[in-house]
Design a protein around this motif. Sequence first.
Motif, PDB file in Angstrom:
ATOM      1  N   LEU A   1     -75.858  69.949  65.325  1.00 38.03           N
ATOM      2  CA  LEU A   1     -75.483  68.867  66.235  1.00 38.03           C
ATOM      3  C   LEU A   1     -74.350  68.058  65.599  1.00 38.03           C
ATOM      4  N   ARG A   2     -73.270  67.913  66.334  1.00 42.14           N
ATOM      5  CA  ARG A   2     -72.163  67.065  65.893  1.00 42.14           C
ATOM      6  C   ARG A   2     -71.899  66.018  66.965  1.00 42.14           C
ATOM      7  N   ALA A   3     -71.645  64.787  66.527  1.00 37.39           N
ATOM      8  CA  ALA A   3     -71.375  63.726  67.494  1.00 37.39           C
ATOM      9  C   ALA A   3     -70.054  63.947  68.204  1.00 37.39           C
ATOM     10  N   THR A   4     -69.099  64.601  67.518  1.00 37.19           N
ATOM     11  CA  THR A   4     -67.806  64.917  68.123  1.00 37.19           C
ATOM     12  C   THR A   4     -67.251  66.149  67.412  1.00 37.19           C
ATOM     13  N   PRO A   5     -66.453  66.985  68.070  1.00 42.67           N
ATOM     14  CA  PRO A   5     -66.107  68.292  67.497  1.00 42.67           C
ATOM     15  C   PRO A   5     -65.317  68.265  66.192  1.00 42.67           C
ATOM     16  N   ALA A   6     -64.404  67.313  66.027  1.00 44.44           N
ATOM     17  CA  ALA A   6     -63.506  67.385  64.875  1.00 44.44           C
ATOM     18  C   ALA A   6     -63.273  65.994  64.295  1.00 44.44           C
ATOM     19  N   ALA A   7     -64.342  65.388  63.793  1.00 44.71           N
ATOM     20  CA  ALA A   7     -64.238  64.038  63.228  1.00 44.71           C
ATOM     21  C   ALA A   7     -63.404  64.044  61.954  1.00 44.71           C
ATOM     22  N   GLN A   8     -62.572  63.046  61.786  1.00 44.96           N
ATOM     23  CA  GLN A   8     -61.787  62.870  60.571  1.00 44.96           C
ATOM     24  C   GLN A   8     -62.311  61.713  59.722  1.00 44.96           C
ATOM     25  N   SER A   9     -63.067  60.808  60.338  1.00 42.76           N
ATOM     26  CA  SER A   9     -63.618  59.656  59.636  1.00 42.76           C
ATOM     27  C   SER A   9     -64.851  59.175  60.390  1.00 42.76           C
ATOM     28  N   VAL A  10     -65.613  58.299  59.761  1.00 44.75           N
ATOM     29  CA  VAL A  10     -66.813  57.756  60.408  1.00 44.75           C
ATOM     30  C   VAL A  10     -66.720  56.231  60.397  1.00 44.75           C
ATOM     31  N   PRO A  11     -67.388  55.561  61.363  1.00 48.91           N
ATOM     32  CA  PRO A  11     -67.383  54.098  61.362  1.00 48.91           C
ATOM     33  C   PRO A  11     -68.105  53.554  60.129  1.00 48.91           C
ATOM     34  N   GLN A  12     -67.844  52.307  59.830  1.00 50.40           N
ATOM     35  CA  GLN A  12     -68.640  51.619  58.815  1.00 50.40           C
ATOM     36  C   GLN A  12     -69.947  51.185  59.481  1.00 50.40           C
ATOM     37  N   ILE A  13     -71.069  51.518  58.856  1.00 54.46           N
ATOM     38  CA  ILE A  13     -72.372  51.309  59.488  1.00 54.46           C
ATOM     39  C   ILE A  13     -73.144  50.232  58.743  1.00 54.46           C
ATOM     40  N   TRP A  14     -73.637  49.231  59.489  1.00 50.23           N
ATOM     41  CA  TRP A  14     -74.378  48.095  58.958  1.00 50.23           C
ATOM     42  C   TRP A  14     -75.766  48.049  59.576  1.00 50.23           C
ATOM     43  N   LEU A  15     -76.742  47.547  58.823  1.00 50.96           N
ATOM     44  CA  LEU A  15     -78.042  47.213  59.394  1.00 50.96           C
ATOM     45  C   LEU A  15     -78.100  45.708  59.609  1.00 50.96           C
ATOM     46  N   LEU A  16     -78.640  45.306  60.754  1.00 47.17           N
ATOM     47  CA  LEU A  16     -78.756  43.898  61.109  1.00 47.17           C
ATOM     48  C   LEU A  16     -80.227  43.542  61.230  1.00 47.17           C
ATOM     49  N   GLY A  17     -80.557  42.276  60.998  1.00 49.60           N
ATOM     50  CA  GLY A  17     -81.948  41.873  61.139  1.00 49.60           C
ATOM     51  C   GLY A  17     -82.134  40.376  61.116  1.00 49.60           C
ATOM     52  N   SER A  18     -83.303  39.932  61.584  1.00 52.65           N
ATOM     53  CA  SER A  18     -83.676  38.519  61.517  1.00 52.65           C
ATOM     54  C   SER A  18     -85.017  38.353  60.807  1.00 52.65           C
ATOM     55  N   SER A  19     -85.424  39.394  60.076  1.00 55.13           N
ATOM     56  CA  SER A  19     -86.621  39.329  59.242  1.00 55.13           C
ATOM     57  C   SER A  19     -86.329  40.134  57.985  1.00 55.13           C
ATOM     58  N   ASP A  20     -87.332  40.254  57.100  1.00 59.56           N
ATOM     59  CA  ASP A  20     -87.076  40.985  55.853  1.00 59.56           C
ATOM     60  C   ASP A  20     -87.161  42.498  56.020  1.00 59.56           C
ATOM     61  N   TYR A  21     -87.574  42.982  57.209  1.00 61.01           N
ATOM     62  CA  TYR A  21     -87.734  44.426  57.413  1.00 61.01           C
ATOM     63  C   TYR A  21     -86.412  45.163  57.183  1.00 61.01           C
ATOM     64  N   SER A  22     -85.366  44.727  57.905  1.00 59.77           N
ATOM     65  CA  SER A  22     -84.081  45.419  57.782  1.00 59.77           C
ATOM     66  C   SER A  22     -83.445  45.189  56.423  1.00 59.77           C
ATOM     67  N   ALA A  23     -83.760  44.050  55.784  1.00 64.45           N
ATOM     68  CA  ALA A  23     -83.246  43.814  54.427  1.00 64.45           C
ATOM     69  C   ALA A  23     -83.793  44.866  53.474  1.00 64.45           C
ATOM     70  N   ARG A  24     -85.086  45.156  53.580  1.00 66.39           N
ATOM     71  CA  ARG A  24     -85.706  46.180  52.719  1.00 66.39           C
ATOM     72  C   ARG A  24     -85.122  47.562  53.021  1.00 66.39           C
ATOM     73  N   LEU A  25     -84.973  47.867  54.319  1.00 68.12           N
ATOM     74  CA  LEU A  25     -84.492  49.190  54.714  1.00 68.12           C
ATOM     75  C   LEU A  25     -83.041  49.392  54.278  1.00 68.12           C
ATOM     76  N   ALA A  26     -82.201  48.382  54.494  1.00 68.99           N
ATOM     77  CA  ALA A  26     -80.797  48.493  54.087  1.00 68.99           C
ATOM     78  C   ALA A  26     -80.682  48.664  52.583  1.00 68.99           C
ATOM     79  N   ALA A  27     -81.501  47.935  51.835  1.00 68.41           N
ATOM     80  CA  ALA A  27     -81.475  48.052  50.375  1.00 68.41           C
ATOM     81  C   ALA A  27     -81.902  49.443  49.937  1.00 68.41           C
ATOM     82  N   ALA A  28     -82.942  49.974  50.558  1.00 69.48           N
ATOM     83  CA  ALA A  28     -83.449  51.294  50.182  1.00 69.48           C
ATOM     84  C   ALA A  28     -82.451  52.398  50.501  1.00 69.48           C
ATOM     85  N   LYS A  29     -81.694  52.233  51.590  1.00 73.72           N
ATOM     86  CA  LYS A  29     -80.743  53.262  52.010  1.00 73.72           C
ATOM     87  C   LYS A  29     -79.335  53.034  51.438  1.00 73.72           C
TER      88      LYS A  29
END
Length: 352
Positions: A163-191
């Motif tokens: 599975l490819r999101a697009t046939p001939a990608a040359q770059s990818v977006p910058q990806i951020w995790l957002l949150g208003s609790s500590d859940y996403s803070a833990r997940l972003a740190a782990a990843k």
Amino acid sequence: MSLALSVLDLVPVRSDQSTGDALAATLDLARAADGLGYRRFWLAEHHNMPAVAATNPPVVIGLVASATERIRVGSGGVMLPNHAPLVVAEQFALLEAAFPGRIDLGIGRAPGTDPVTSWALRHGAGGVSDEAVTRFPEYVDNVLAMMEPAGVGLALRGSQHVLRATPAAQSVPQIWLLGSSDYSARLAAAKGMPYVFAHHFSGSGTAEALELYRSSFQPSPELAEPRTFLTVNASVADTAEDAQRLALPQLLQMLALRTGQPLVAQRTVEDAETIVEAGLPEAHEGLVDAMRQRWVIGDAAGARKELADLAASYGVDEVMVNPVAGAHRGTDPRTSPARVRTLELLGATAGV
């Protein structure tokens, strides 16, 4: 510390605006941010709200990116439980292909709407179910993998499919995790991902979430060190008194949201003043005052100092401003001059 500024936009809809008017005003705001040197312009995802037209971040991101030249444009954020990961990956892979090096994908876990609308978003298949929220880390991984140029392997009925999101990608977006609790803070740190806490919405727990993220961060191939910034609501005008007046419509919107009152299109400054002058319940006055204390409301010098103090307090070199200044009765409905003025006054000498 050199302070960079960015913009968060919900595409607010005033009582004198159509959706088309609100979109035109957002494009005008984005052009101003681009010309003033702001770092990024993010669009939120909210559904079925009379005062918010930011229902579909990828669509508005495409409009904003087309109307600007250098500013990064992204989602703040895409609420991933509402969508199939492949759809999100396809949308943002195309945006990155069209505007390489300018696209951010901010991902959140909240529904961004009421339970009935969440149900409708998923074709009546249970809404944002507990399973969708529980599998959020897996969905994040899927989005990341699908946008890679090589794609991701999918095992199905004994065969391997790519599975490819697009046939001939040359770059990818910058990806951020957002949150208003500590859940996403833990997940972003782990990843090993960049992370943003919704300080503009929550107003509490910011320091704890950022410390948790920084202290537990695990480096990844994409990010060697923690990366985060601060979000804040701001109404800035030529005088502090004008800034307070211009903040009233959004203060009443947030008051209604927090107290379960019916939501309406954003009022004009004059209509908001009429409601306040008639008198708010004492408990509601306390809520409004508490929100005022967390927001940046004032003239240029005072607001810039507040932003600098906030950035220093939380140890960030970037602040994302949600310009919440309202509009006076009779304003051209395709513009939001007080929101543009907020960006002008903050950006003039703030280091952007």
